[in-house]
Design an enzyme around this catalytic site. Structure first.
Site, mmCIF file in Angstrom:
data_model
loop_
_atom_site.group_PDB
_atom_site.id
_atom_site.type_symbol
_atom_site.label_atom_id
_atom_site.label_comp_id
_atom_site.label_asym_id
_atom_site.label_seq_id
_atom_site.Cartn_x
_atom_site.Cartn_y
_atom_site.Cartn_z
ATOM 1 N N HIS A 1 55.434 41.888 60.646
ATOM 2 C CA HIS A 1 56.377 41.252 60.538
ATOM 3 C C HIS A 1 56.675 41.219 62.238
ATOM 4 O O HIS A 1 56.837 42.899 62.346
ATOM 5 C CB HIS A 1 57.630 41.640 59.803
ATOM 6 C CG HIS A 1 56.795 41.322 58.517
ATOM 7 N ND1 HIS A 1 56.109 42.073 57.258
ATOM 8 C CD2 HIS A 1 56.356 39.732 57.960
ATOM 9 C CE1 HIS A 1 55.896 41.458 56.241
ATOM 10 N NE2 HIS A 1 55.838 40.443 56.425
ATOM 11 N N GLY A 2 57.363 40.675 62.810
ATOM 12 C CA GLY A 2 58.162 40.469 64.138
ATOM 13 C C GLY A 2 57.170 39.830 65.412
ATOM 14 O O GLY A 2 55.808 39.659 64.943
ATOM 15 N N ASP B 1 61.203 35.010 49.704
ATOM 16 C CA ASP B 1 60.700 36.472 49.999
ATOM 17 C C ASP B 1 60.591 37.449 50.498
ATOM 18 O O ASP B 1 61.584 38.378 49.954
ATOM 19 C CB ASP B 1 60.719 35.809 51.567
ATOM 20 C CG ASP B 1 59.491 36.089 52.606
ATOM 21 O OD1 ASP B 1 58.300 36.439 52.713
ATOM 22 O OD2 ASP B 1 59.353 35.960 53.693
ATOM 23 N N HIS B 2 59.643 38.620 49.881
ATOM 24 C CA HIS B 2 59.209 39.920 50.266
ATOM 25 C C HIS B 2 60.353 40.552 49.104
ATOM 26 O O HIS B 2 62.017 42.185 49.578
ATOM 27 C CB HIS B 2 60.347 40.607 51.392
ATOM 28 C CG HIS B 2 58.372 40.194 52.326
ATOM 29 N ND1 HIS B 2 57.381 41.381 51.856
ATOM 30 C CD2 HIS B 2 58.078 39.987 53.326
ATOM 31 C CE1 HIS B 2 56.184 40.697 52.841
ATOM 32 N NE2 HIS B 2 56.912 40.113 53.524
ATOM 33 N N HIS C 1 51.053 36.543 55.871
ATOM 34 C CA HIS C 1 52.898 36.730 57.050
ATOM 35 C C HIS C 1 52.367 37.393 58.414
ATOM 36 O O HIS C 1 51.599 37.879 58.711
ATOM 37 C CB HIS C 1 52.979 38.345 55.919
ATOM 38 C CG HIS C 1 53.760 37.843 54.421
ATOM 39 N ND1 HIS C 1 55.097 37.893 54.310
ATOM 40 C CD2 HIS C 1 53.115 36.967 53.899
ATOM 41 C CE1 HIS C 1 54.918 37.973 52.956
ATOM 42 N NE2 HIS C 1 53.014 37.048 52.631
ATOM 43 N N GLY C 2 53.972 37.335 58.937
ATOM 44 C CA GLY C 2 53.870 37.604 60.479
ATOM 45 C C GLY C 2 53.524 36.606 60.832
ATOM 46 O O GLY C 2 52.683 36.722 62.652
ATOM 47 N N ASN D 1 53.738 32.624 57.576
ATOM 48 C CA ASN D 1 55.452 32.402 57.331
ATOM 49 C C ASN D 1 55.890 33.349 58.519
ATOM 50 O O ASN D 1 55.400 33.016 59.978
ATOM 51 C CB ASN D 1 55.606 34.750 56.487
ATOM 52 C CG ASN D 1 55.524 33.705 54.697
ATOM 53 O OD1 ASN D 1 54.806 32.909 54.301
ATOM 54 N ND2 ASN D 1 55.216 34.371 54.182
HETATM 55 P P1 13P Z 1 57.816 37.005 61.401
HETATM 56 O O1 13P Z 1 58.798 37.493 61.495
HETATM 57 O O2 13P Z 1 56.669 37.962 62.239
HETATM 58 O O3 13P Z 1 57.286 35.415 61.947
HETATM 59 O O4 13P Z 1 57.125 36.850 59.994
HETATM 60 C C1 13P Z 1 57.391 36.435 58.277
HETATM 61 C C2 13P Z 1 57.551 37.100 57.560
HETATM 62 O O5 13P Z 1 55.682 37.234 57.450
HETATM 63 C C3 13P Z 1 57.982 36.879 55.843
HETATM 64 O O6 13P Z 1 57.280 37.031 55.037
#
Ligand code: 13P
Length: 277
Positions: free
Chosen positions: A177-178, A81-82, A205-206, A227
């Site tokens: 994210h978060g 990831d990322h 994502h997120g 994700n």
């Molecule tokens: P969250 O932490 O918001 O679930 O996001 C995860 C994510 O997109 C990882 O790439």
């Protein structure tokens, strides 16, 4: 030949569900999300942040989950990831990952395209799939902090996917994210357009903090990989808290692992069920 991640995601879209991608942090979390997938007969993506890869070392981490992955009763993919570092991305390609996300969003557009293209060429030689991101997703994902969201236009998305050759596509759509500090402002029109005009599977994502109806709308519009990272981390600590509440200060590491496993599995089951429409 086994199906690759792109094929599994294309099939998921046709079958009206999204494959959950959980950011695992250790053996227990990997075992928990796979077990949830087996119970629900759903493929599972185990994602690893670059921080997790660096902590274990790429070869050790891939080795640690290899037997879980190979003996699973559902398809399980190991995905990076990322990743913003070319060397680390290539190390994971060479160490047993099935799929790599190169995150070039901090670079100017041309550089993002060139770097993503480089990893696509490298990974394709070994039969891996590559996920690319365009625009920026606010929040914190391990070592990456982004303060201002930038959503791409549909033309930019089409251009990026063609120029890079990515197999899976993650445009910024307004998720974070978060945890969300307010109501997320998701550009559902962009989701719809991307999903209609771009054949590569669409990644959200997120995921943590989105409500059930938002998840379902995203899947209905064509998202096939969602994700989830922060929710797994919360479940991890909830498991530990549950153990302490029930057992006080009893010292029993294996029992605390089981409590963590149960909490993470419950979180995974919730998302798997929610990602079906
Ligand atoms: P969250 O932490 O918001 O679930 O996001 C995860 C994510 O997109 C990882 O790439």
């Amino acid at each position: 030949m086994e199906k690759n991640l792109q094929t599994v995601l294309i099939e998921a879209k046709k079958d009206h569900f999204a494959v959950p991608a959980f950011n695992i942090v250790d053996y227990t979390s990997a075992a928990a999300v796979i077990s949830a997938g087996e119970d629900e007969k759903t493929p599972i993506i185990m994602q690893t942040s670059t921080g997790t890869v660096k902590w274990y070392g790429a070869k050790h981490l891939a080795g640690m989950v290899a037997e879980l992955k190979n003996s699973a009763k559902v398809p399980v993919f190991l995905h990076l990831d990322h990743c913003t570092e070319m060397d680390l991305a290539k190390e994971c390609v060479d160490s047993g990952w099935d799929s790599i996300m190169f995150d070039g969003s901090k670079f100017p557009y041309e550089e993002n395209v060139a770097k993503t293209r480089e990893i696509v060429d490298y990974a394709h030689k070994k039969g891996l799939t590559v996920e690319g991101e365009l625009g920026t997703i606010v929040g914190v994902e391990e070592e990456i902090q982004v303060d201002k969201a930038k959503l791409p236009s549909i033309d930019e998305c089409i251009d990026f996917v063609e120029a890079t050759g990515v197999d899976i596509f993650a445009p910024a759509i307004g998720t974070a994210h978060g945890l969300y500090s307010g109501e997320p402002k998701i550009d559902f029109d962009l989701v719809k357009e991307v999903s209609e005009k771009i054949k590569q599977p669409f990644v959200v994502h997120g995921g943590t903090g989105l409500d059930e109806s938002t998840f379902k709308e995203l899947v209905q519009l064509g998202a096939s990989k969602i994700n989830i990272s922060t929710a797994l981390k919360y479940a991890y600590y909830e498991g530990l808290d549950d153990y302490t509440k029930e057992n006080g200060d009893k010292i029993a590491p294996v029992e605390t692992e089981k409590a963590k496993y149960n909490a993470i599995k419950k979180m995974a089951l919730y998302h798997i069920e929610t990602f079906r429409v």
